[in-house]
Design a protein around this motif. Structure first.
Motif, mmCIF file in Angstrom:
data_model
loop_
_atom_site.group_PDB
_atom_site.id
_atom_site.type_symbol
_atom_site.label_atom_id
_atom_site.label_comp_id
_atom_site.label_asym_id
_atom_site.label_seq_id
_atom_site.Cartn_x
_atom_site.Cartn_y
_atom_site.Cartn_z
ATOM 1 N N LEU A 1 -62.088 51.350 7.193
ATOM 2 C CA LEU A 1 -61.633 52.836 7.219
ATOM 3 C C LEU A 1 -60.892 53.445 5.818
ATOM 4 O O LEU A 1 -60.556 52.650 5.220
ATOM 5 N N GLU B 1 -71.759 54.263 10.995
ATOM 6 C CA GLU B 1 -71.031 54.879 9.883
ATOM 7 C C GLU B 1 -70.635 56.213 10.433
ATOM 8 O O GLU B 1 -71.529 56.891 11.025
ATOM 9 N N VAL C 1 -66.352 57.437 5.863
ATOM 10 C CA VAL C 1 -64.962 57.102 6.204
ATOM 11 C C VAL C 1 -64.777 56.050 7.111
ATOM 12 O O VAL C 1 -63.789 55.391 7.296
ATOM 13 N N ILE C 2 -65.810 55.684 8.135
ATOM 14 C CA ILE C 2 -65.617 54.555 8.910
ATOM 15 C C ILE C 2 -67.123 54.010 8.919
ATOM 16 O O ILE C 2 -68.185 54.525 8.822
ATOM 17 N N ARG C 3 -66.966 52.491 8.601
ATOM 18 C CA ARG C 3 -67.942 51.756 8.611
ATOM 19 C C ARG C 3 -67.826 50.839 9.801
ATOM 20 O O ARG C 3 -67.111 49.867 9.381
#
Lengths: 421, 304
Positions: free
Chosen positions: A107, A70, A5-7
């Motif tokens: 995101l 990540e 979900v977050i990189r």
């Protein structure tokens, strides 16, 4: 569950030091000129690693440098590191209040943070108006807020005061109301920055409880920044250790925390001066060595409140037959004096002498302590004083208990305190 | 951010990270150092429309808290200014009013539109500085705040305009008949144009003041002086044949103030050319404003 979900991709952030004035106008023009010519920004090359203890040559520093990581859905990631490691800058970029100088962040879902508790509260407006305003600032729709209004008011426990301007609220009511709004926001990604530093024990519990709820029950993702290792350990499934704007390590929480703590302490536990010419002091006495020696089973372990310590001192006395004693002052890092301790006075011959001081377990609290050493002559005056010659950190005990907050006080002696019947 | 952009971004990165492109399309948000300069986040603004109204409400509720007269202050200010203008420009300087009778209406109409414009300009021009605390902590489309300021000022203008109307109706029965014509339809256009110029100039200044505070200082007195370069206290016709007339005419607000009076009273200097000039001016200023705003909004927290 395992969706990313977050990189964060190659994110760097550069800051300019000092004041903005005439210098910045010439830099602006230069930068603009380079861009017209299609060249790279000339000031992007010159930044330095962000170590605030060293004096740098460049006006530009990298608060973050090439950050890559990540986060998967439902993970609780603890971010740890010293002050100035770039934790807050990273969170600022994630919450979009500032942009990275280079790099991208991708995101999935709404991101909200508990560090902005009470943002946009207007003192003149009533609690009701502020719930709506604050909710809308945090990205809620009016209908959404209406739906949760009663819940928020109940959570904050301010029914009676809901139509009173918030400037008349007690600070506790104010923060409860603010937190109530933030807690009901239900973002997909929640950022929590040092909420444990403010508020009372009940409030801390509420925050942590909410965080657990959010990640366990709803499968939301949480990024948690804290200096409280116990809290990080008990809440986070993964941890990331940052130093000087870079990610040093990311992985399993206990491992990362241990590396962080041992990394922090190594360098400051010993001050050693082999050459009397360079040692601090004066023609009457000089310091050769001061060292904190923890009694640990594994030397890689950090010092905790359960670790007995010995402080070893070596010094040169140059006046034969002088009546000398040592006094050691323990201060907090911020300078409050905690206690002092002195040796009995002895007549010393000229030459190298040793001293040691044993500090039992269960005396110091989880604090950073700073030692000032004084060599006293004739029990009446200071021959020389070594201000804050050595500092060391005592960590929290490694067993998680129900209490996640900071243990109060500068010392933490274990007294004979028990319930008798 | 637009979906096309997200995909193009994913394609660039896809080649580097060898991640399947399909997955990358699902990102809801991408934070990158620079956006396109003319990216107007219209959809985002629409999503945040509730916030815009709540800011308007905040402005009104908070401004007159703990005052006795409350919103009446909106009316007292133009009334007193009108009286002073009536004395200074009408009686002492004896400047004509384009035949608008009674003179009081001439001054009040000018003051009402001018107040509206200067309100739009001065409050948007400090929007970054006064809201740094909020901007520094939460993200929402930054344009929400300047737009809410414009709306607040329109509401304030509405209140003062009602006062003007009430006076006109009163004078109507005193022997100064009101002329209601299709020219009244120009009024919303004038309000929109003034809002556009105020917003455009305001955000240009606010974008630049994040770095260089000098402009904020400059603006406080320039706005006062600008009123004298606009036919607020005198009619444009009074300058006929004067060599410095062009100075007043290059002011894009001149035609708007004159047009406003022409719409209300059917008297004054009004032509399509100068109105067109104001429209072009507004478009240019808004264009530059949005461009600068987009550039600054992302990084201003580091410089403010």
């Amino acid at each position: 569950m395992s969706e990313v979900v977050i990189r964060v991709e190659d994110v760097s952030k550069q800051y300019r030091l000092g004041d903005i004035g005439t210098g910045s106008i010439s830099h602006d023009i230069n930068r603009w000129w380079h861009r017209i010519l299609g060249k790279e920004d000339p000031y992007l090359k010159i930044g330095e690693e962000n170590d605030r203890t060293k004096k740098g040559d460049s006006q530009y520093v990298w608060a973050l440098r090439d950050i890559n990581f990540e986060v998967k859905q439902g993970e609780v990631l603890g971010i740890i590191g010293k002050n100035g490691a770039g934790k807050s800058t990273l969170l600022k970029i994630l919450s979009r209040t500032t942009t990275p100088t280079v790099g991208n962040i991708k995101l999935k879902g709404r991101i909200a943070s508990l560090l902005e508790v009470g943002t946009g509260f207007h003192p003149e407006l009533s609690g009701r108006d502020n719930i709506f305003l604050n909710g809308a600032i945090l990205g809620m729709k009016k209908i959404e807020i209406k739906r949760k209004f009663d819940e928020i008011v109940e959570f904050a426990g301010v029914e009676r005061y809901i139509d009173t301007p918030v400037k008349r609220y007690s600070s506790g009511m104010y923060i409860r109301l603010a937190f109530g709004v933030a807690a009901h926001l239900e973002p997909e990604i929640l950022i929590v920055d040092e909420v444990l530093a403010v508020g009372d024990a009940e409030f801390q519990k509420k925050c942590l409880g909410k965080m657990k709820d959010v990640s366990d029950k709803d499968g939301r993702t949480v990024l948690f920044v804290s200096h409280n290792m116990i809290a990080v350990k008990s809440l986070c499934s993964k941890a990331m250790y940052m130093r000087n704007g870079s990610v040093i390590e990311m992985g399993e929480t206990t491992q990362v925390i241990n590396n962080y703590l041992s990394n922090q302490q190594d360098k400051s536990l010993l001050k050693f001066f082999n050459d009397p010419g360079e040692a601090p002091g004066n023609e009457k006495a000089r310091l050769r060595k001061i060292e904190v020696c923890p009694q640990l089973n594994d030397p890689a372990d950090p010092i905790t409140v359960k670790t007995p310590l010995t402080i070893e001192i070596e010094f040169w006395n140059f006046e034969d037959g002088k009546l000398i004693n040592l006094t050691m002052f323990f201060n907090t890092f911020s300078g409050e004096s905690i206690f002092a301790n002195g040796t009995p006075a002895v007549n010393l011959s000229a030459g190298l002498h040793k001293a040691s001081c044993y500090i039992p377990a269960d005396l110091l609290n989880d604090e950073v302590y700073s030692i000032t050493l004084m060599i006293v002559g004739d029990t009446s005056y200071s021959i020389c004083t070594f201000d804050n010659i050595l500092s060391f950190e005592v960590g929290e005990e490694r067993i998680a208990s129900g209490w996640h907050g900071k243990w109060p006080g500068f010392v933490r002696p274990k007294l004979d305190f028990k319930i008798l019947s | 951010m637009s979906a096309e952009k997200a995909i193009s971004m994913a394609q660039i990165n896809g080649s580097l990270s060898e991640k399947p492109e399909k997955k990358d399309e699902e990102w809801t948000e991408i934070i990158s150092p620079r956006t396109h300069l003319f990216d107007l986040p219209l959809r985002q603004l629409w999503n945040y429309r509730d916030l815009m109204w709540l800011f308007v409400r905040r402005d009104f509720v908070a401004q007159y808290k703990q005052t006795v007269l409350g919103p009446l202050w909106h009316l007292i200010q133009p009334i007193f200014t009108t009286i002073v203008f009536l004395l200074v420009f009408g009686k002492i300087a004896n400047i004509p009013t384009d035949g608008i009778e009674p003179r009081m209406l001439f001054y009040m109409s000018g003051i009402t539109v001018w107040n509206y414009f200067s309100g739009c300009l001065t409050s948007t021009s400090t929007v970054f500085l006064t809201n740094a605390a909020i901007f520094g902590k939460v993200y929402f489309p930054r344009l929400v705040l300047p737009l809410s300021i414009i709306i607040s000022n329109i509401v304030r203008f509405g209140i003062q305009f009602l006062l003007l109307l009430a006076l006109m109706i009163w004078f109507n029965f005193q022997g100064y008949p009101m002329k209601i014509s299709f020219h009244w339809l120009y009024i919303p256009l004038i309000i929109a144009l003034m809002a556009g110029i105020g917003l455009g100039l305001g955000i240009i200044i606010s974008a630049l003041t994040t770095r260089y505070r000098d402009l904020a200082v400059l603006l406080t007195f320039v706005i006062q002086l600008a009123m004298y370069a606009t036919p607020v206290a005198y009619p444009l016709s009074y300058l006929r044949g004067k060599p410095y007339r062009w100075l007043i005419e290059i002011n894009p607000l001149t035609s708007l103030v004159e047009c406003f009076r022409y719409a209300l009273f059917g008297k004054g200097t009004f032509d399509m050319q100068s109105l067109g000039y104001s429209v072009i001016f507004m478009v240019v200023v808004l264009f530059i404003g949005v461009l600068l705003f987009n550039k600054v909004e992302k990084t201003f927290m580091d410089t403010v």
